[in-house]
Write an enzyme that holds these catalytic residues in place. Structure first.
Site, PDB file in Angstrom:
ATOM      1  CG  ASP A 238      -3.795  -1.388   7.455  1.00  0.00           C
ATOM      2  OD1 ASP A 238      -2.922  -0.512   7.351  1.00  0.00           O
ATOM      3  OD2 ASP A 238      -3.901  -2.352   6.654  1.00  0.00           O
ATOM      4  CG  LEU A 239      -5.469   3.534   3.557  1.00  0.00           C
ATOM      5  CD1 LEU A 239      -6.867   4.115   3.619  1.00  0.00           C
ATOM      6  CD2 LEU A 239      -4.473   4.647   3.181  1.00  0.00           C
ATOM      7  CG  ASP A 240      -2.467   0.777   1.641  1.00  0.00           C
ATOM      8  OD1 ASP A 240      -2.856   1.219   0.559  1.00  0.00           O
ATOM      9  OD2 ASP A 240      -1.696   1.394   2.400  1.00  0.00           O
TER      10      ASP A 240
ATOM     11  CB  THR B 197      -3.954   0.612  -2.237  1.00  0.00           C
ATOM     12  OG1 THR B 197      -3.739   0.073  -0.950  1.00  0.00           O
ATOM     13  CG2 THR B 197      -4.851   1.820  -2.169  1.00  0.00           C
TER      14      THR B 197
ATOM     15  CE  LYS C 128      -2.111  -7.984  -0.218  1.00  0.00           C
ATOM     16  NZ  LYS C 128      -3.206  -8.937  -0.335  1.00  0.00           N
ATOM     17  N   GLY C 129       1.579  -4.289   4.246  1.00  0.00           N
ATOM     18  CA  GLY C 129       1.858  -3.781   5.587  1.00  0.00           C
ATOM     19  C   GLY C 129       3.309  -3.361   5.792  1.00  0.00           C
TER      20      GLY C 129
ATOM     21  NE  ARG D 178       6.663   5.248  -0.684  1.00  0.00           N
ATOM     22  CZ  ARG D 178       6.447   6.560  -0.608  1.00  0.00           C
ATOM     23  NH1 ARG D 178       7.347   7.386  -1.083  1.00  0.00           N
ATOM     24  NH2 ARG D 178       5.340   7.048  -0.058  1.00  0.00           N
TER      25      ARG D 178
ATOM     26  CB  SER E 294      -1.989   3.609   7.241  1.00  0.00           C
ATOM     27  OG  SER E 294      -1.351   3.350   6.024  1.00  0.00           O
ATOM     28  CB  ALA E 295       3.020   1.298   6.847  1.00  0.00           C
ATOM     29  CB  SER E 296       0.220   4.423   3.258  1.00  0.00           C
ATOM     30  OG  SER E 296       0.262   5.249   2.122  1.00  0.00           O
TER      31      SER E 296
ATOM     32  CG  ASN F 258       1.262   7.880  -1.095  1.00  0.00           C
ATOM     33  OD1 ASN F 258       1.684   8.990  -1.387  1.00  0.00           O
ATOM     34  ND2 ASN F 258       1.926   6.769  -1.359  1.00  0.00           N
TER      35      ASN F 258
ATOM     36  CE  LYS G 224       0.155  -0.683  10.669  1.00  0.00           C
ATOM     37  NZ  LYS G 224      -0.956  -0.724   9.713  1.00  0.00           N
TER      38      LYS G 224
ATOM     39  CD  GLU H 180      -2.914  -3.950  10.134  1.00  0.00           C
ATOM     40  OE1 GLU H 180      -2.876  -4.610   9.093  1.00  0.00           O
ATOM     41  OE2 GLU H 180      -2.291  -2.896  10.266  1.00  0.00           O
ATOM     42  CG  ASP H 181      -4.565  -5.897   4.871  1.00  0.00           C
ATOM     43  OD1 ASP H 181      -4.048  -5.014   5.579  1.00  0.00           O
ATOM     44  OD2 ASP H 181      -4.208  -6.119   3.703  1.00  0.00           O
TER      45      ASP H 181
HETATM   46  C1  G6P Z   1       0.835  -0.091   3.495  1.00  0.00           C
HETATM   47  C2  G6P Z   1       0.826  -1.146   2.409  1.00  0.00           C
HETATM   48  C3  G6P Z   1       2.227  -1.469   1.960  1.00  0.00           C
HETATM   49  C4  G6P Z   1       2.978  -0.190   1.581  1.00  0.00           C
HETATM   50  C5  G6P Z   1       3.012   0.753   2.774  1.00  0.00           C
HETATM   51  C6  G6P Z   1       3.706   2.059   2.453  1.00  0.00           C
HETATM   52  O1  G6P Z   1       1.227  -0.664   4.687  1.00  0.00           O
HETATM   53  O2  G6P Z   1       0.184  -2.327   2.848  1.00  0.00           O
HETATM   54  O3  G6P Z   1       2.171  -2.364   0.871  1.00  0.00           O
HETATM   55  O4  G6P Z   1       4.288  -0.495   1.176  1.00  0.00           O
HETATM   56  O5  G6P Z   1       1.673   1.016   3.180  1.00  0.00           O
HETATM   57  O6  G6P Z   1       2.914   2.784   1.542  1.00  0.00           O
HETATM   58  P1  G6P Z   1       3.333   4.103   0.780  1.00  0.00           P
HETATM   59  O7  G6P Z   1       2.023   4.588   0.226  1.00  0.00           O
HETATM   60  O8  G6P Z   1       3.898   5.051   1.788  1.00  0.00           O
HETATM   61  O9  G6P Z   1       4.329   3.733  -0.248  1.00  0.00           O
HETATM   62 MG    MG Z   2      -2.921  -3.289   5.182  1.00  0.00          MG
END
Ligand code: G6P
Ligand code: MG
Length: 216
Positions: A9-11, A17, A45-46, A49, A114-116, A118, A145, A169-170
């Site tokens: 996982d990233l964040d 972040t 977390k996780g 958006r 990751s869910a991000s 970014n 997730k 994973e956190d």
């Molecule tokens: C991760 C973080 C979440 C965040 C999600 C989406 O899973 O833990 O807190 O909302 O990514 O990130 P984004 O960068 O796409 O807004």
């Molecule tokens: Mg995370």
């Protein structure tokens, strides 16, 4: 068991972040007259958006049409980007770079899950992109997730079976996602919050992949 793939996982695993997500969401919440605390931020977390914004609206007992919600999410992301594009390499969590270097040398396949949306921007900013064979993130998954989609796709792209992969994973949602597809899950953080993980470590400092495999 022989593990050949590692999915990160990233964040909260590679970089903290959460503080940037927090200050960006707090600004949006304040604009809407919603009190949003650091404790509330734990719930995000996780979480994707849009779901994060829904949770903030729930906290403030607010409702809003979907089109407007999207605009606020865009605004939050612009704020978030203004912070993460200034991040420095010293914000990589302790031991992560060394751990990645070591597992690459040892021949493990490495993926991001990751869910991000970014994630590529962040990995580039931190000069970590080269360590990842594949990236599965919010730009190419549909189900968030605890759905296992992100990790299943990751294993597939690494050309490995789920059983050959270990997830780092956190978030509890991420641990559940790993287990839902039969992967081992290593929690990064505090045992109390990640009780379902197969192993919990505080971080990667001073830890080797052998230590982890021996404990699974
Ligand atoms: C991760 C973080 C979440 C965040 C999600 C989406 O899973 O833990 O807190 O909302 O990514 O990130 P984004 O960068 O796409 O807004
Ligand atoms: Mg995370």
């Amino acid at each position: 068991m022989a593990y050949n793939g590692l999915l990160f996982d990233l964040d909260g695993v590679i970089v903290d972040t959460a503080k940037y997500h927090y200050i960006a969401w707090k600004e949006i919440a304040e604009e809407l007259g919603i009190t949003f605390t650091e404790k509330d931020n734990e719930r995000l977390k996780g979480v994707s958006r849009i779901r994060s914004f829904e949770i903030i609206l729930e906290i403030g007992k607010c409702s809003m049409p979907e089109t407007e919600q999207k605009l606020y999410c865009e605004k939050k992301n612009d704020l978030y980007l203004s912070y993460i594009t200034k991040m420095k390499e010293n914000e990589i969590l302790p031991g992560v770079r060394e751990f990645l270097e070591d597992v690459r040398e040892k021949g493990y396949k490495v993926g991001l899950g990751s869910a991000s949306k970014n994630s590529r921007i962040i990995l580039d900013r931190l000069n970590l992109r080269e360590f990842f064979d594949i990236i599965v993130d919010g730009t190419n998954i549909i189900k968030a997730k605890p759905d296992p989609e992100v990790f299943l796709k990751g294993a597939k792209e690494l050309e490995l079976s789920a059983k050959e992969c270990i997830v780092f994973e956190d978030s509890l949602a991420g641990i559940k996602a790993a287990h839902a597809c039969g992967m081992m899950a290593v929690g990064i953080g505090i045992r109390k919050l990640l009780a379902e993980a197969d192993l919990v470590i505080p971080g990667f400092e001073g830890i080797t992949i052998e230590d982890i495999e021996d404990s699974l």
